[in-house]
Motif scaffolding. Structure first.
Motif, PDB file in Angstrom:
ATOM      1  N   VAL A 161       0.837  -1.198   0.000  1.00  0.00           N
ATOM      2  CA  VAL A 161       0.000   0.000   0.000  1.00  0.00           C
ATOM      3  C   VAL A 161       0.875   1.254   0.000  1.00  0.00           C
ATOM      4  O   VAL A 161       1.735   1.406   0.860  1.00  0.00           O
ATOM      5  CB  VAL A 161      -0.934   0.014   1.230  1.00  0.00           C
ATOM      6  N   SER A 162       0.669   2.111  -0.967  1.00  0.00           N
ATOM      7  CA  SER A 162       1.378   3.400  -0.959  1.00  0.00           C
ATOM      8  C   SER A 162       0.402   4.505  -0.612  1.00  0.00           C
ATOM      9  O   SER A 162      -0.746   4.493  -1.038  1.00  0.00           O
ATOM     10  CB  SER A 162       2.028   3.672  -2.313  1.00  0.00           C
ATOM     11  N   PHE A 163       0.897   5.450   0.155  1.00  0.00           N
ATOM     12  CA  PHE A 163       0.023   6.444   0.767  1.00  0.00           C
ATOM     13  C   PHE A 163       0.573   7.844   0.544  1.00  0.00           C
ATOM     14  O   PHE A 163       1.743   8.103   0.782  1.00  0.00           O
ATOM     15  CB  PHE A 163      -0.084   6.125   2.265  1.00  0.00           C
ATOM     16  N   MET A 164      -0.285   8.732   0.043  1.00  0.00           N
ATOM     17  CA  MET A 164       0.139  10.121  -0.100  1.00  0.00           C
ATOM     18  C   MET A 164      -0.795  11.027   0.683  1.00  0.00           C
ATOM     19  O   MET A 164      -2.004  10.793   0.739  1.00  0.00           O
ATOM     20  CB  MET A 164       0.160  10.535  -1.567  1.00  0.00           C
ATOM     21  N   ALA A 165      -0.210  12.036   1.309  1.00  0.00           N
ATOM     22  CA  ALA A 165      -1.009  12.958   2.116  1.00  0.00           C
ATOM     23  C   ALA A 165      -0.441  14.352   1.967  1.00  0.00           C
ATOM     24  O   ALA A 165       0.763  14.561   2.012  1.00  0.00           O
ATOM     25  CB  ALA A 165      -0.995  12.545   3.576  1.00  0.00           C
ATOM     26  N   GLY A 184       0.923  -3.584   5.725  1.00  0.00           N
ATOM     27  CA  GLY A 184       2.220  -2.985   5.443  1.00  0.00           C
ATOM     28  C   GLY A 184       2.200  -1.885   4.400  1.00  0.00           C
ATOM     29  O   GLY A 184       1.196  -1.644   3.735  1.00  0.00           O
ATOM     30  N   LEU A 185       3.342  -1.220   4.293  1.00  0.00           N
ATOM     31  CA  LEU A 185       3.458  -0.011   3.481  1.00  0.00           C
ATOM     32  C   LEU A 185       4.475  -0.205   2.371  1.00  0.00           C
ATOM     33  O   LEU A 185       5.524  -0.805   2.576  1.00  0.00           O
ATOM     34  CB  LEU A 185       3.899   1.144   4.385  1.00  0.00           C
ATOM     35  N   SER A 186       4.145   0.344   1.202  1.00  0.00           N
ATOM     36  CA  SER A 186       5.153   0.385   0.146  1.00  0.00           C
ATOM     37  C   SER A 186       5.884   1.725   0.188  1.00  0.00           C
ATOM     38  O   SER A 186       7.085   1.763   0.399  1.00  0.00           O
ATOM     39  CB  SER A 186       4.513   0.161  -1.221  1.00  0.00           C
ATOM     40  N   LYS A 187       5.147   2.815   0.010  1.00  0.00           N
ATOM     41  CA  LYS A 187       5.757   4.145   0.061  1.00  0.00           C
ATOM     42  C   LYS A 187       4.832   5.142   0.723  1.00  0.00           C
ATOM     43  O   LYS A 187       3.606   5.048   0.574  1.00  0.00           O
ATOM     44  CB  LYS A 187       6.048   4.671  -1.356  1.00  0.00           C
ATOM     45  N   PHE A 188       5.433   6.096   1.395  1.00  0.00           N
ATOM     46  CA  PHE A 188       4.657   7.200   1.954  1.00  0.00           C
ATOM     47  C   PHE A 188       5.237   8.507   1.444  1.00  0.00           C
ATOM     48  O   PHE A 188       6.450   8.699   1.463  1.00  0.00           O
ATOM     49  CB  PHE A 188       4.711   7.163   3.482  1.00  0.00           C
ATOM     50  N   ILE A 189       4.363   9.392   0.974  1.00  0.00           N
ATOM     51  CA  ILE A 189       4.815  10.711   0.524  1.00  0.00           C
ATOM     52  C   ILE A 189       3.903  11.772   1.117  1.00  0.00           C
ATOM     53  O   ILE A 189       2.694  11.771   0.899  1.00  0.00           O
ATOM     54  CB  ILE A 189       4.805  10.831  -1.026  1.00  0.00           C
ATOM     55  N   SER A 190       4.500  12.665   1.921  1.00  0.00           N
ATOM     56  CA  SER A 190       3.767  13.825   2.423  1.00  0.00           C
ATOM     57  C   SER A 190       4.284  15.020   1.649  1.00  0.00           C
ATOM     58  O   SER A 190       5.469  15.302   1.681  1.00  0.00           O
ATOM     59  CB  SER A 190       4.020  13.976   3.926  1.00  0.00           C
ATOM     60  N   TYR A 191       3.415  15.691   0.906  1.00  0.00           N
ATOM     61  CA  TYR A 191       3.931  16.657  -0.069  1.00  0.00           C
ATOM     62  C   TYR A 191       3.668  18.123   0.261  1.00  0.00           C
ATOM     63  O   TYR A 191       4.007  19.012  -0.522  1.00  0.00           O
ATOM     64  CB  TYR A 191       3.462  16.307  -1.476  1.00  0.00           C
ATOM     65  N   VAL A 216      -3.429   4.933  -1.602  1.00  0.00           N
ATOM     66  CA  VAL A 216      -4.309   5.610  -0.652  1.00  0.00           C
ATOM     67  C   VAL A 216      -3.932   7.084  -0.651  1.00  0.00           C
ATOM     68  O   VAL A 216      -2.749   7.417  -0.587  1.00  0.00           O
ATOM     69  CB  VAL A 216      -4.143   5.029   0.770  1.00  0.00           C
ATOM     70  N   MET A 217      -4.929   7.971  -0.772  1.00  0.00           N
ATOM     71  CA  MET A 217      -4.572   9.381  -0.728  1.00  0.00           C
ATOM     72  C   MET A 217      -5.482  10.217   0.143  1.00  0.00           C
ATOM     73  O   MET A 217      -6.686  10.006   0.208  1.00  0.00           O
ATOM     74  CB  MET A 217      -4.470   9.974  -2.127  1.00  0.00           C
ATOM     75  N   PRO A 240      -6.285  -0.023  -7.670  1.00  0.00           N
ATOM     76  CA  PRO A 240      -7.288   0.591  -6.806  1.00  0.00           C
ATOM     77  C   PRO A 240      -6.734   1.844  -6.109  1.00  0.00           C
ATOM     78  O   PRO A 240      -5.611   1.817  -5.600  1.00  0.00           O
ATOM     79  CB  PRO A 240      -7.619  -0.501  -5.788  1.00  0.00           C
ATOM     80  N   VAL A 241      -7.525   2.911  -6.147  1.00  0.00           N
ATOM     81  CA  VAL A 241      -7.133   4.154  -5.481  1.00  0.00           C
ATOM     82  C   VAL A 241      -8.212   4.500  -4.464  1.00  0.00           C
ATOM     83  O   VAL A 241      -9.396   4.580  -4.810  1.00  0.00           O
ATOM     84  CB  VAL A 241      -7.005   5.319  -6.491  1.00  0.00           C
ATOM     85  N   ILE A 242      -7.805   4.674  -3.219  1.00  0.00           N
ATOM     86  CA  ILE A 242      -8.745   5.022  -2.165  1.00  0.00           C
ATOM     87  C   ILE A 242      -8.471   6.464  -1.768  1.00  0.00           C
ATOM     88  O   ILE A 242      -7.333   6.830  -1.505  1.00  0.00           O
ATOM     89  CB  ILE A 242      -8.567   4.081  -0.958  1.00  0.00           C
ATOM     90  N   VAL A 243      -9.517   7.268  -1.766  1.00  0.00           N
ATOM     91  CA  VAL A 243      -9.282   8.697  -1.536  1.00  0.00           C
ATOM     92  C   VAL A 243     -10.171   9.239  -0.427  1.00  0.00           C
ATOM     93  O   VAL A 243     -11.344   8.899  -0.319  1.00  0.00           O
ATOM     94  CB  VAL A 243      -9.480   9.493  -2.852  1.00  0.00           C
TER      95      VAL A 243
END
Lengths: 466, 205
Positions: A161-165, A184-191, A216-217, A240-243
């Motif tokens: 799961v990759s997550f952006m916030a 678990g997590l693949s990548k996290f990006i806080s922008y 996930v965003m 799949p994109v969860i927003v």
């Protein structure tokens, strides 16, 4: 036409320069360096500090220009006014990507300073994240720019799961919660302020990243709606994109001249864009996690018909209600073969119908027998197994049976377990083995409904060109 | 924002294959009677100062016979005095059927957006509507219809689906081609056995 930004050096850097690395444990640059060391980052680390020659036992440099070796990622954690010069030096040194964690830009009215940052990033073709952000985290590469000490926020395990916030605070909260989940997590990006790299760039990167299975965003605004839509249409069909989007309530009244304008406010239009792209829309943080969990299991439903197996009659009825009110799922009708096999194998007090109530004394063996009978029933597309660990027969052996069964089944399957410590323990045990566990009938039904709806979206053919 | 002249708007729709109900400006009570030609008609006051015509009592439906038409014309002209400049338009009486709204707007973020919803003037009440970002594909349009709770009614159990999808695609194309259009309401559009009738148009530039 926007240029594609290569975020790989940002997420999987072979070398990292930390601009603002410090011996002072109160400085952000200190915590970041500390975290790189603690995480066991295997690449080269270059602390950058005007005064120090060595920090935490690592040779330090006055500037990135003095390093004289390739730098994939520069993390900038110095006061805002000094950032443009540091960026310029990064550009000259051929740094491949930059994360600016420093705040003090557009969020406090200094738009000019932020603009300067974006221009430098553009000039050198150097993807730059932030400013005013937590940065990135990748448990595989062990690159982690989060300036939050590891004792305050747990780091999730490696997953898909990759997550952006946009927001660092929501970002770290969700991250902390993900670490408590099994997927678990693949990548996290806080922008943060998104001066250069924005949500569309990150979405594009996640789409192409092979390690990312689910996106996930968390969004507050969208910087460039048209660019976003273009990429969203593609990514929605690929993964799949969860927003979750904040800002549902409309601030102030807009003067609208038509019915359409009165109905189509900012949130509604953004939501329409998500729906059109096949995104799964979450209403709050807990829903983000419910959905992430089921999609992370990578299960593929054949249809909407659900079988419910339970050791509590009441929970079975609640689950049936939740399935019915999902609007998408249907209660499966057991085939005659299933019914006669159940009648033969189960004790007389077990009624051979859906929801299948195995009774309060059901143990691992009874569950395993029932599930094995259901597994050959072609009328069943998905399974919901309720285990109330408060009942006498429910124990670790039962959890182990479910894990074993899941391993041999291709049908989507979730467990619903409601309870405190003993339940939690088994929940973790099952989730670590890739079996999603939900704490309410409603969330389990919502998750399976989303899974099925998304598979429908993906398989829907376009009838003809516009 | 300025309201596009009704007949201009109707012509614009026509260029995209959308036919609105037969309409003509009438300059006198006698002119309205001539338009009627023995069939029931509708009279409406059009003015930039009154955007919600029916709420303001500026619409008279189902008028037939010389006396009724002339009386209605005179009444509307009297009501319209404070709304100058205004025009009075005569329209053929629409068929009975389910009323829907088709709309469009220029969203500052996403650009042109297309909307479909149940209810005509009651859409604010039902709030059963779906939107899509232009340019729409047929797949998008069918996805929009699927989102409506009232899809069975609106599509007449699916019999109207293809035609409504086409209508959404036409609106999408019109909005894409005409950048200056800020808002558009086709409201109501009446679903009939043989298709649909666009009964009122509002285009703001």
């Amino acid at each position: 036409m926007r240029k594609e930004k290569n975020l790989k050096p940002m997420l999987s850097p072979k070398s990292v320069a930390i601009i603002g690395a410090s011996r002072n444990p109160e400085k952000v640059g200190h915590i970041i360096l500390q975290n790189y060391i603690d995480a066991g980052y295997a690449g080269k680390i270059y602390p950058i500090n005007i005064d120090a020659t060595q920090i935490m036992g690592i040779k330090a440099y006055r500037s990135v220009l003095d390093v004289k070796a390739p730098i994939d990622l520069a993390v900038i954690a110095i006061p805002a006014e000094a950032v443009p010069e540091a960026m310029e030096e990064c550009g000259k040194a051929g740094v491949k990507a930059v994360v600016v964690v420093s705040g003090g830009f557009a969020e406090i009215g200094k738009a000019g300073l932020q603009e300067q940052l974006a221009l430098t990033a553009e000039k050198y073709g150097m993807p730059t994240l932030g400013p005013n952000c937590l940065g990135v985290m990748n448990p595989r590469s062990r690159s982690d720019t989060l300036f939050l000490p590891t004792f305050k926020i747990s780091r999730p395990e490696i997953g898909g799961v990759s997550f952006m916030a946009q927001s660092g605070a929501v970002g770290s909260t969700v991250l902390d919660m993900i670490s408590g989940e099994g997927f678990g997590l693949s990548k996290f990006i806080s922008y943060g302020n998104a001066a250069h790299v924005d949500e569309s760039d990150i979405l594009n990167y996640f789409m192409k990243d092979k390690e990312t299975k689910v996106i996930v965003m968390y969004l507050e605004g969208i910087k460039d709606g048209k660019a976003f839509m273009k990429i969203a249409r593609k990514v929605g069909r690929a993964k799949p994109v969860i927003v979750l989007k904040a800002g549902k309530t409309r601030a102030g009244s807009q003067a609208a001249h038509s019915h359409t304008a009165a109905l189509a406010g900012d949130y509604e239009v953004a939501e329409a864009a998500f729906r059109q792209s096949g995104f799964i829309i979450a209403e709050d943080i807990s829903e983000l996690l419910y959905y992430a969990k089921i999609f992370a299991s990578e299960a593929q439903p054949r249809g909407p018909r659900v079988a419910i197996v339970t050791d509590g009659g009441g929970a079975g009825v609640l689950m049936t209600d939740a399935v019915a009110s999902s609007g998408v799922l249907k209660l499966a009708e057991f085939s005659p073969g299933t019914i006669s096999a159940l009648k033969k194998a189960m004790p007389p007090l077990v009624n051979a119908r859906n929801p299948l109530d195995l009774a309060g004394d059901a143990d691992g063996r009874r569950y395993a027998e029932a599930l094995s009978i259901l597994s050959s029933d072609q009328n069943i597309d998905m399974l919901i197994v309720i285990v109330l660990f408060q009942t006498p027969g429910a124990d670790s052996a039962l959890a182990a049976k479910l894990i074993e069964y899941k391993g041999g089944s291709t049908r989507p399957m979730v467990v619903v377990s409601i309870g405190a410590e003993y339940t939690e323990m088994h929940k973790r045990m099952m989730e670590r083995s890739g079996l999603p566990v939900y704490d309410s009938p409603r969330s389990a039904a919502a998750a399976l409904a989303a899974l099925y709806s998304y598979s429908m979206f993906r398989n829907r053919k376009s009838l003809s060109a516009p | 924002m300025a309201l596009l002249d009704y007949m201009e708007a109707s012509k614009l729709l026509g260029r995209y294959g959308m036919h609105s109900i037969e309409s003509r400006y009438v300059g006198s009570a006698a002119d309205a009677v001539r338009f009627s030609d023995g069939k029931p008609i509708v009279l409406k006051v059009l003015s930039g100062k009154a955007l919600h015509k029916s709420k303001a009592g500026l619409v008279r439906l189902n008028l037939s016979g010389r006396n009724e038409i002339e009386a209605a014309y005179r009444e509307l002209r009297r009501k319209a005095q404070p709304l100058k400049p205004y025009k009075i338009i005569a329209q053929a009486m629409s068929s009975n059927g389910v009323e829907i709204i088709i709309g469009g707007r220029d969203d500052p973020q996403f650009g042109k957006v297309v909307l479909i919803g149940l209810g005509g003037i009651y859409v604010d009440l039902f709030r059963d509507f779906a939107m899509g970002i232009a340019p729409l594909t047929r797949r998008d349009a069918s996805g929009m219809l699927n989102q409506l709770k009232s899809r069975q009614i609106i599509t007449d159990e699916g019999r109207n689906s293809a035609e409504l999808e086409s209508l959404l695609l036409r609106v999408s194309r019109l909005l894409q081609d005409n950048g200056s259009i800020k808002e558009l309401d086709l409201n109501p559009v009446i679903i009939t056995k043989s298709g649909y009738q666009i009964v009122d148009i509002r285009i703001l530039k």
